[in-house]
Scaffold this motif. Structure first.
Motif, PDB file in Angstrom:
ATOM      1  N   GLU A 162     -46.889 -38.657 -15.649  1.00  0.00           N
ATOM      2  CA  GLU A 162     -47.720 -38.904 -16.829  1.00  0.00           C
ATOM      3  C   GLU A 162     -48.234 -37.591 -17.419  1.00  0.00           C
ATOM      4  O   GLU A 162     -48.189 -37.378 -18.638  1.00  0.00           O
ATOM      5  CB  GLU A 162     -48.905 -39.814 -16.440  1.00  0.00           C
ATOM      6  N   GLN A 163     -48.695 -36.704 -16.542  1.00  0.00           N
ATOM      7  CA  GLN A 163     -49.211 -35.398 -16.994  1.00  0.00           C
ATOM      8  C   GLN A 163     -48.124 -34.616 -17.742  1.00  0.00           C
ATOM      9  O   GLN A 163     -48.368 -34.036 -18.802  1.00  0.00           O
ATOM     10  CB  GLN A 163     -49.667 -34.612 -15.756  1.00  0.00           C
ATOM     11  N   ILE A 164     -46.905 -34.631 -17.207  1.00  0.00           N
ATOM     12  CA  ILE A 164     -45.797 -33.884 -17.833  1.00  0.00           C
ATOM     13  C   ILE A 164     -45.429 -34.502 -19.182  1.00  0.00           C
ATOM     14  O   ILE A 164     -45.254 -33.801 -20.183  1.00  0.00           O
ATOM     15  CB  ILE A 164     -44.576 -33.852 -16.880  1.00  0.00           C
ATOM     16  N   ILE A 165     -45.339 -35.822 -19.221  1.00  0.00           N
ATOM     17  CA  ILE A 165     -44.942 -36.507 -20.471  1.00  0.00           C
ATOM     18  C   ILE A 165     -45.997 -36.299 -21.563  1.00  0.00           C
ATOM     19  O   ILE A 165     -45.663 -36.052 -22.728  1.00  0.00           O
ATOM     20  CB  ILE A 165     -44.694 -38.009 -20.202  1.00  0.00           C
ATOM     21  N   LEU A 166     -47.287 -36.372 -21.176  1.00  0.00           N
ATOM     22  CA  LEU A 166     -48.361 -36.212 -22.173  1.00  0.00           C
ATOM     23  C   LEU A 166     -48.515 -34.766 -22.641  1.00  0.00           C
ATOM     24  O   LEU A 166     -49.002 -34.514 -23.739  1.00  0.00           O
ATOM     25  CB  LEU A 166     -49.700 -36.713 -21.598  1.00  0.00           C
ATOM     26  N   SER A 167     -48.106 -33.810 -21.811  1.00  0.00           N
ATOM     27  CA  SER A 167     -48.296 -32.394 -22.161  1.00  0.00           C
ATOM     28  C   SER A 167     -47.183 -31.835 -23.033  1.00  0.00           C
ATOM     29  O   SER A 167     -47.326 -30.763 -23.614  1.00  0.00           O
ATOM     30  CB  SER A 167     -48.376 -31.533 -20.894  1.00  0.00           C
ATOM     31  N   HIS A 168     -46.045 -32.531 -23.110  1.00  0.00           N
ATOM     32  CA  HIS A 168     -44.885 -31.963 -23.819  1.00  0.00           C
ATOM     33  C   HIS A 168     -44.230 -33.028 -24.678  1.00  0.00           C
ATOM     34  O   HIS A 168     -44.013 -34.145 -24.228  1.00  0.00           O
ATOM     35  CB  HIS A 168     -43.864 -31.422 -22.807  1.00  0.00           C
ATOM     36  N   LYS A 169     -43.921 -32.660 -25.918  1.00  0.00           N
ATOM     37  CA  LYS A 169     -43.284 -33.617 -26.830  1.00  0.00           C
ATOM     38  C   LYS A 169     -41.852 -33.890 -26.407  1.00  0.00           C
ATOM     39  O   LYS A 169     -41.357 -35.007 -26.514  1.00  0.00           O
ATOM     40  CB  LYS A 169     -43.299 -33.060 -28.257  1.00  0.00           C
ATOM     41  N   ASP A 170     -41.152 -32.838 -25.942  1.00  0.00           N
ATOM     42  CA  ASP A 170     -39.757 -32.999 -25.543  1.00  0.00           C
ATOM     43  C   ASP A 170     -39.651 -33.295 -24.045  1.00  0.00           C
ATOM     44  O   ASP A 170     -40.462 -32.815 -23.265  1.00  0.00           O
ATOM     45  CB  ASP A 170     -38.956 -31.723 -25.848  1.00  0.00           C
ATOM     46  N   ARG A 171     -38.636 -34.059 -23.697  1.00  0.00           N
ATOM     47  CA  ARG A 171     -38.365 -34.300 -22.270  1.00  0.00           C
ATOM     48  C   ARG A 171     -38.032 -32.952 -21.618  1.00  0.00           C
ATOM     49  O   ARG A 171     -37.303 -32.147 -22.187  1.00  0.00           O
ATOM     50  CB  ARG A 171     -37.186 -35.260 -22.139  1.00  0.00           C
ATOM     51  N   PRO A 172     -38.547 -32.698 -20.409  1.00  0.00           N
ATOM     52  CA  PRO A 172     -38.297 -31.397 -19.774  1.00  0.00           C
ATOM     53  C   PRO A 172     -36.804 -31.110 -19.573  1.00  0.00           C
ATOM     54  O   PRO A 172     -35.991 -32.030 -19.438  1.00  0.00           O
ATOM     55  CB  PRO A 172     -38.998 -31.521 -18.417  1.00  0.00           C
ATOM     56  N   SER A 173     -36.479 -29.824 -19.578  1.00  0.00           N
ATOM     57  CA  SER A 173     -35.104 -29.410 -19.275  1.00  0.00           C
ATOM     58  C   SER A 173     -34.805 -29.577 -17.793  1.00  0.00           C
ATOM     59  O   SER A 173     -33.650 -29.759 -17.400  1.00  0.00           O
ATOM     60  CB  SER A 173     -34.899 -27.936 -19.655  1.00  0.00           C
ATOM     61  N   GLY A 174     -35.857 -29.484 -16.967  1.00  0.00           N
ATOM     62  CA  GLY A 174     -35.623 -29.638 -15.537  1.00  0.00           C
ATOM     63  C   GLY A 174     -36.899 -29.484 -14.735  1.00  0.00           C
ATOM     64  O   GLY A 174     -37.928 -29.037 -15.240  1.00  0.00           O
ATOM     65  N   ILE A 175     -36.818 -29.897 -13.471  1.00  0.00           N
ATOM     66  CA  ILE A 175     -37.932 -29.775 -12.527  1.00  0.00           C
ATOM     67  C   ILE A 175     -37.483 -28.831 -11.412  1.00  0.00           C
ATOM     68  O   ILE A 175     -36.399 -29.012 -10.850  1.00  0.00           O
ATOM     69  CB  ILE A 175     -38.288 -31.147 -11.893  1.00  0.00           C
ATOM     70  N   LYS A 232     -29.298 -24.276 -18.525  1.00  0.00           N
ATOM     71  CA  LYS A 232     -29.663 -25.697 -18.497  1.00  0.00           C
ATOM     72  C   LYS A 232     -30.813 -26.019 -19.466  1.00  0.00           C
ATOM     73  O   LYS A 232     -31.202 -27.182 -19.596  1.00  0.00           O
ATOM     74  CB  LYS A 232     -30.086 -26.113 -17.075  1.00  0.00           C
ATOM     75  N   ARG A 233     -31.373 -25.005 -20.115  1.00  0.00           N
ATOM     76  CA  ARG A 233     -32.483 -25.255 -21.050  1.00  0.00           C
ATOM     77  C   ARG A 233     -31.944 -25.951 -22.293  1.00  0.00           C
ATOM     78  O   ARG A 233     -31.043 -25.453 -22.959  1.00  0.00           O
ATOM     79  CB  ARG A 233     -33.169 -23.943 -21.430  1.00  0.00           C
ATOM     80  N   LYS A 234     -32.526 -27.128 -22.624  1.00  0.00           N
ATOM     81  CA  LYS A 234     -32.008 -27.901 -23.762  1.00  0.00           C
ATOM     82  C   LYS A 234     -32.380 -27.264 -25.091  1.00  0.00           C
ATOM     83  O   LYS A 234     -31.583 -27.188 -26.005  1.00  0.00           O
ATOM     84  CB  LYS A 234     -32.554 -29.325 -23.685  1.00  0.00           C
ATOM     85  N   ASN A 235     -33.630 -26.864 -25.214  1.00  0.00           N
ATOM     86  CA  ASN A 235     -34.094 -26.129 -26.401  1.00  0.00           C
ATOM     87  C   ASN A 235     -35.427 -25.476 -26.034  1.00  0.00           C
ATOM     88  O   ASN A 235     -35.965 -25.733 -24.959  1.00  0.00           O
ATOM     89  CB  ASN A 235     -34.226 -27.066 -27.621  1.00  0.00           C
ATOM     90  N   ILE A 236     -35.975 -24.673 -26.919  1.00  0.00           N
ATOM     91  CA  ILE A 236     -37.170 -23.903 -26.531  1.00  0.00           C
ATOM     92  C   ILE A 236     -38.404 -24.789 -26.354  1.00  0.00           C
ATOM     93  O   ILE A 236     -39.378 -24.378 -25.750  1.00  0.00           O
ATOM     94  CB  ILE A 236     -37.469 -22.747 -27.527  1.00  0.00           C
TER      95      ILE A 236
END
Length: 353
Positions: A75-88, A22-26
């Motif tokens: 907000e913390q997740i969005i600001l910490s990573h450029k790409d949208r997460p692969s999953g929670i 399910k990982r979209k990219n690294i």
């Protein structure tokens, strides 16, 4: 419904194999939300398959999940990573599982979490999310809601996009749950069964799950002749079946009133349900009688006098929260519930707690 589920002792070890496709990219991380009770517990944490930019966030379950907490995490997740997460991935009890579901929804839906409290308000599918319960009873691993305390009410985000895409049921993870906590969350499952099986929304689908969960609760809490491992296995399945029963019917008086306690006093869900249910003979006579027997058998003493020093205004706040949960009252006492469930009646019940 949850589309994929793995069950078995040690199945937590399969987490890496399950999520890696399910990982979209690294650069698109998996975000692990983990109950902070496991901080420093290498038996569990060493098996969390972190890779690349993955992030592990320890979260306290001392308080019930809040809409503001969901907004902060998103907000913390969005600001910490450029790409949208692969999953929670949520690893913990009902509080952590509900936070994981809510965060997965709010990453793809604009605005604050409080805007989605209610039924079928979510417009876009959530991102991939996985639930791994470490305590059994709440049914959060299988339900279509994530219950949050907002600025004005305590109410779930109830939607078809809420349920997990994948659940891992590993009974071994529940091995260190304290006795009183085991009882309170187990009773949450038992109360789900009583409210579902005695409700006006009951149908053959929810009844079949509710009856199975009820039977398992009797084996675990009444007959009490199981090995510890069998008890863990069966309570994990009782939680699942109890949650499924509610998904196709509704809860009732105990949940409606415990939401009021939780909103005003911060009372945790499992123990709050027990405190309320103890006084509901009028609605569930047989269920309450058996509950009192189980309480005595397992030497559980519930807190007394929670509402002793409350003002009329504080009682009104709890009553408003309870009365706002209309589907719960319809399920509990029928469409004419407003004639039966008066403010004075609820105040009288709260005063006993």
């Amino acid at each position: 419904m949850v589309s994929r589920v793995v069950f078995g002792r040690g199945s937590f070890n399969q987490l890496g194999d399950i999520i890696s496709p399910k990982r979209k990219n690294i650069k698109a991380p998996f975000i692990f939300l983990v109950d902070d009770v496991f901080k420093g517990n290498s038996w569990l944490t060493s098996r969390i398959p972190l890779a690349y930019n993955d992030q592990l966030l320890y979260i306290s379950a001392k308080e019930e999940p809040k809409t503001s907490q969901v907004d902060e995490l998103v907000e913390q997740i969005i600001l910490s990573h450029k790409d949208r997460p692969s999953g929670i991935i949520g690893i913990g009890g009902g509080t952590i599982l509900d936070l994981a579901k809510a965060v997965a929804i709010l990453i793809t839906n604009e605005g604050e979490a409080k805007k989605y409290q209610g039924w079928d308000l979510v417009k876009s599918p959530a991102i991939y999310h996985v639930g791994i319960p470490t305590i059994s009873g709440t049914g959060a691993e299988v339900s279509r809601t994530t219950v949050l305390t907002g600025p004005e009410k305590k109410l779930g985000i109830n939607s078809d996009y809420t349920p997990f895409d994948q659940v891992i049921l590993d009974p071994e993870l529940a091995k260190d749950v304290p006795k009183d906590q085991w009882f309170y969350t187990g009773m949450d499952c038992y109360i789900h069964c009583i409210e579902s099986l005695n409700g006006t929304y009951l149908n053959a689908f929810s009844q079949s799950y509710g009856e199975k969960a009820y039977q398992l609760c009797l084996e675990i809490f009444v007959e009490d002749n199981l090995t510890e491992e069998d008890s863990q296995d069966k309570l994990m399945m009782a939680s699942w079946h109890g949650g499924m029963s509610i998904a196709y019917s509704q809860v009732g008086v105990a949940h409606a009133m415990s939401y009021g306690l939780s909103y005003l006093l911060g009372t945790k869900h499992g123990i709050g349900n027990c405190i309320v249910f103890d006084h509901l003979e009028e609605f569930y006579p047989d269920g309450v009688k058996l509950f009192k027997e189980m309480k005595q058998k397992h030497k559980i003493k519930l807190p007394q006098g929670l509402c002793d020093n409350l003002s009329d205004e504080e009682f009104d706040i709890m009553i408003d929260v309870a009365l706002s949960l209309e589907p719960l009252w319809i399920n509990a006492v029928g469409k004419n519930w407003k004639q039966i469930i008066t403010r004075d009646k609820l105040k009288g019940l709260y005063q006993k707690m």
